[in-house]
Motif scaffolding. Structure first.
Motif, mmCIF file in Angstrom:
data_model
loop_
_atom_site.group_PDB
_atom_site.id
_atom_site.type_symbol
_atom_site.label_atom_id
_atom_site.label_comp_id
_atom_site.label_asym_id
_atom_site.label_seq_id
_atom_site.Cartn_x
_atom_site.Cartn_y
_atom_site.Cartn_z
ATOM 1 N N GLU A 138 37.947 41.139 45.514
ATOM 2 C CA GLU A 138 38.684 42.409 45.488
ATOM 3 C C GLU A 138 38.356 43.219 44.229
ATOM 4 O O GLU A 138 38.333 44.441 44.271
ATOM 5 C CB GLU A 138 40.189 42.137 45.541
ATOM 6 C CG GLU A 138 40.712 41.865 46.942
ATOM 7 C CD GLU A 138 40.696 43.129 47.819
ATOM 8 O OE1 GLU A 138 39.793 43.217 48.674
ATOM 9 O OE2 GLU A 138 41.559 43.997 47.646
ATOM 10 N N ASN A 193 38.559 37.480 63.419
ATOM 11 C CA ASN A 193 39.913 37.381 64.000
ATOM 12 C C ASN A 193 40.278 35.988 64.529
ATOM 13 O O ASN A 193 41.249 35.845 65.268
ATOM 14 C CB ASN A 193 40.130 38.438 65.104
ATOM 15 C CG ASN A 193 40.186 39.828 64.497
ATOM 16 O OD1 ASN A 193 40.651 39.985 63.370
ATOM 17 N ND2 ASN A 193 39.682 40.809 65.196
ATOM 18 N N LYS A 248 47.135 40.533 45.110
ATOM 19 C CA LYS A 248 46.206 40.202 46.205
ATOM 20 C C LYS A 248 44.800 40.205 45.639
ATOM 21 O O LYS A 248 44.129 41.232 45.603
ATOM 22 C CB LYS A 248 46.363 41.222 47.337
ATOM 23 C CG LYS A 248 47.729 41.114 47.982
ATOM 24 C CD LYS A 248 47.946 42.172 49.026
ATOM 25 C CE LYS A 248 49.295 41.927 49.708
ATOM 26 N NZ LYS A 248 49.657 43.005 50.617
ATOM 27 N N PRO A 307 39.435 38.330 58.451
ATOM 28 C CA PRO A 307 39.950 39.152 59.551
ATOM 29 C C PRO A 307 41.060 38.399 60.274
ATOM 30 O O PRO A 307 40.922 37.227 60.572
ATOM 31 C CB PRO A 307 38.734 39.337 60.462
ATOM 32 C CG PRO A 307 37.565 39.067 59.604
ATOM 33 C CD PRO A 307 38.001 38.057 58.599
ATOM 34 N N ARG A 342 31.834 35.608 50.043
ATOM 35 C CA ARG A 342 32.730 36.778 50.115
ATOM 36 C C ARG A 342 32.718 37.592 48.824
ATOM 37 O O ARG A 342 32.685 37.043 47.728
ATOM 38 C CB ARG A 342 34.172 36.328 50.379
ATOM 39 C CG ARG A 342 34.447 35.812 51.765
ATOM 40 C CD ARG A 342 35.944 35.566 51.940
ATOM 41 N NE ARG A 342 36.464 34.645 50.935
ATOM 42 C CZ ARG A 342 36.554 33.326 51.091
ATOM 43 N NH1 ARG A 342 36.156 32.769 52.219
ATOM 44 N NH2 ARG A 342 37.051 32.569 50.135
ATOM 45 N N CYS A 394 40.137 38.966 49.447
ATOM 46 C CA CYS A 394 40.235 39.845 50.632
ATOM 47 C C CYS A 394 40.882 39.151 51.813
ATOM 48 O O CYS A 394 41.318 39.802 52.752
ATOM 49 C CB CYS A 394 38.850 40.364 51.001
ATOM 50 S SG CYS A 394 37.699 39.086 51.518
ATOM 51 N N GLY A 395 40.949 37.813 51.778
ATOM 52 C CA GLY A 395 41.411 37.101 52.967
ATOM 53 C C GLY A 395 40.320 37.125 54.017
ATOM 54 O O GLY A 395 39.130 37.245 53.692
ATOM 55 N N HIS A 442 44.251 39.651 56.522
ATOM 56 C CA HIS A 442 43.840 40.427 55.342
ATOM 57 C C HIS A 442 44.804 40.135 54.203
ATOM 58 O O HIS A 442 46.001 40.089 54.400
ATOM 59 C CB HIS A 442 43.944 41.932 55.631
ATOM 60 C CG HIS A 442 42.813 42.477 56.435
ATOM 61 N ND1 HIS A 442 42.463 43.800 56.402
ATOM 62 C CD2 HIS A 442 41.950 41.884 57.284
ATOM 63 C CE1 HIS A 442 41.441 43.992 57.213
ATOM 64 N NE2 HIS A 442 41.119 42.838 57.766
ATOM 65 N N GLU A 443 44.244 39.969 53.021
ATOM 66 C CA GLU A 443 45.092 39.936 51.820
ATOM 67 C C GLU A 443 44.896 41.292 51.169
ATOM 68 O O GLU A 443 45.488 42.266 51.577
ATOM 69 C CB GLU A 443 44.653 38.780 50.915
ATOM 70 C CG GLU A 443 45.273 37.465 51.281
ATOM 71 C CD GLU A 443 46.638 37.269 50.637
ATOM 72 O OE1 GLU A 443 46.833 37.738 49.501
ATOM 73 O OE2 GLU A 443 47.499 36.653 51.280
ATOM 74 N N GLU A 472 42.985 44.841 50.336
ATOM 75 C CA GLU A 472 42.389 45.792 51.282
ATOM 76 C C GLU A 472 41.080 46.391 50.784
ATOM 77 O O GLU A 472 40.381 47.056 51.541
ATOM 78 C CB GLU A 472 43.378 46.941 51.563
ATOM 79 C CG GLU A 472 44.521 46.553 52.486
ATOM 80 C CD GLU A 472 44.049 46.072 53.857
ATOM 81 O OE1 GLU A 472 43.067 46.605 54.386
ATOM 82 O OE2 GLU A 472 44.673 45.117 54.375
ATOM 83 N N TRP A 505 37.745 45.355 52.641
ATOM 84 C CA TRP A 505 37.674 45.890 54.014
ATOM 85 C C TRP A 505 37.434 47.391 53.985
ATOM 86 O O TRP A 505 36.663 47.923 54.789
ATOM 87 C CB TRP A 505 38.945 45.537 54.798
ATOM 88 C CG TRP A 505 39.237 44.062 54.702
ATOM 89 C CD1 TRP A 505 40.228 43.477 53.980
ATOM 90 C CD2 TRP A 505 38.473 43.002 55.282
ATOM 91 N NE1 TRP A 505 40.132 42.111 54.080
ATOM 92 C CE2 TRP A 505 39.080 41.787 54.884
ATOM 93 C CE3 TRP A 505 37.346 42.948 56.109
ATOM 94 C CZ2 TRP A 505 38.588 40.542 55.269
ATOM 95 C CZ3 TRP A 505 36.858 41.712 56.499
ATOM 96 C CH2 TRP A 505 37.480 40.541 56.076
ATOM 97 N N SER A 506 38.099 48.078 53.056
ATOM 98 C CA SER A 506 37.911 49.537 52.964
ATOM 99 C C SER A 506 36.512 49.862 52.478
ATOM 100 O O SER A 506 35.866 50.778 52.985
ATOM 101 C CB SER A 506 38.928 50.151 51.999
ATOM 102 O OG SER A 506 40.212 49.916 52.484
#
Ligand SMILES: Cc1ncc(COP(=O)(O)O)c(C=O)c1O
Length: 404
Positions: A244, A227, A33, A39, A241, A36-37, A42-43, A45, A48-49
């Motif tokens: 990761e 979303n 992954k 919302p 973006r 991040c993909g 998500h790919e 994490e 997002w974290s």
């Protein structure tokens, strides 16, 4: 002059990493992954974290991670609808990005001189720069030193201006008990390689308003809606973006930050006490009201006549020769070629700005011009050294007064 100091002085290298950074990065690679993909899909994490962890650390309601500190500023400006015909007041003493991000939105930066003691934007000079076109102020917390944010917010509220805090140097700084980046509409950060929190490259915007956070997200992720369907592009946006890989390293670095931050503060206080005792040296003064300082760089101002007429470049040369890490300070923006010779965006009218041609004369920016000519700075890793190394810096600077 004794160059014996040379052999003794050993400073930590930056960045500092251990098995944790390697594990986090390897985990990303093995997971497959690599992005991040978005919302709703998500790919990976880590991005997002990291957004949640950094928001918590910076005591912010929202955080949007992007790929560098320059586009963080641009995203905040775009989300605040700053653009063609608008003027944005920016400190004259900063990295070019604080102003080039304004240029990227087709708005015009207006440069504000600095305070001689704190080296940040002199808030007393802001009102004179406000015109009917002024839409925002970018407060740059240079070296981690906060701009006088309560006074600045008063002016912004009086003239109905947006405020972006450029916190690229100020991770962990606090003014009057509040973390920087939370005073204005938005705070932007850089995680570029030299920064106190780094992923090699990286950036983030923090803000209070959910509506603004959604706009910043949308601009930095192709005009997507939180979303929403991935191929629904509601507004103009671009791809800023964070990757990761960046977020994985940043999460590991964030765990190390509090210990390093504490040491930098302890050492900065110690060094300041010693250096302020040298006649002819003045260390940057924390802005009154500062309750925590991020110390990205450690600037000192010297009086050449107290150092046998030493010039700034000679001062730097001697420090470098002695093995003391240094950092070149930023040439004031009004003097950069791109502004002085107006080599900027096609079709934009820059003629009402306070720079360009003879308007870029140093006499129009007297404090920053004087400070630039007579100051040197050390990178933050110097503040991660031990007491003996700091004492060596002090001894060496004292010895520079005796010889030339
Ligand atoms: C004050 C300031 N603002 C913005 C930036 C831009 O950050 P980045 O290099 O991550 O684009 C920097 C980078 O050094 C900076 O020093």
């Amino acid at each position: 002059m004794s160059f014996k100091l040379n052999e003794k002085i050993k400073f930590p290298k930056w960045p500092i990493y251990d098995e944790n950074e390697i594990k986090y990065l390897t985990d990303v690679i093995k997971s497959g992954k690599w992005w991040c993909g978005f919302p709703g899909m998500h790919e990976g994490e880590h991005v997002w974290s990291f957004q949640e962890e950094f928001a918590k650390f910076q005591e912010a309601s929202h955080c949007i991670a992007v790929f560098n500190g320059t586009v963080a500023i641009e995203s905040a400006l775009m989300a605040l609808d700053i653009g063609l015909g608008d003027e944005v007041i920016v400190s004259d003493y900063t990295f070019v990005a604080s102003a080039s991000a304004v240029v990227a939105t087709n708005a015009v930066p207006i440069f504000c001189d600095i305070d001689r003691e704190t080296l940040v934007m002199d808030v007393n000079k802001i009102e004179n720069l406000i015109t009917k076109n002024t839409k925002a102020i970018i407060a740059v917390h240079l070296a981690g030193n906060p701009v006088e944010m309560d006074a600045l917010m008063e002016i912004a509220n009086k003239f109905n201006l947006h405020v972006i805090e450029d916190c690229a140097h100020a991770h962990g700084s606090r003014y009057k008990g509040k973390r920087v980046g939370n005073w204005g509409d938005a705070g932007t950060f850089s995680f570029q390689a030299s920064k106190v929190l780094t992923g090699g490259e990286g950036g983030a915007v923090i803000c209070k308003s959910k509506d603004l956070a959604d706009k910043i997200y949308s601009y930095s992720d192709c005009g997507r809606i939180i979303n929403g369907y991935g191929y629904k592009h509601d507004t103009y946006g671009t791809n800023y973006r964070m990757s990761e890989y960046q977020a994985a390293v940043l999460r590991a670095q964030l765990q190390k930050f509090p210990t390093q931050h504490e040491l930098r503060n302890k050492n900065a206080n110690y060094l300041t006490k010693q250096l302020n005792q040298i006649d002819g040296i003045k260390v940057m003064k924390p802005t009154p009201g500062t309750t925590e300082l991020g110390w990205y760089i450690y600037p000192i101002v010297f009086e050449p006549e107290k150092f046998n007429g030493l010039t700034k470049s000679q001062f730097y040369k001697k420090l470098k020769y002695a093995g003391i890490p240094t950092d070149d300070n930023y040439p004031p923006l009004h003097n950069l070629d791109c502004f002085k010779n107006i080599k900027l965006r096609k079709g934009i009218n820059y003629s009402n700005s306070n720079w360009g041609g003879t308007k870029s004369d140093n006499n129009n920016f007297p404090v920053v011009s004087d400070i630039y000519d007579n100051s040197v700075e050390f990178p933050h890793e110097v503040l991660l050294a031990n007491k003996d190394e700091l004492d060596n810096i002090v001894k060496f600077i004292k010895s520079m007064k005796e010889t030339n």
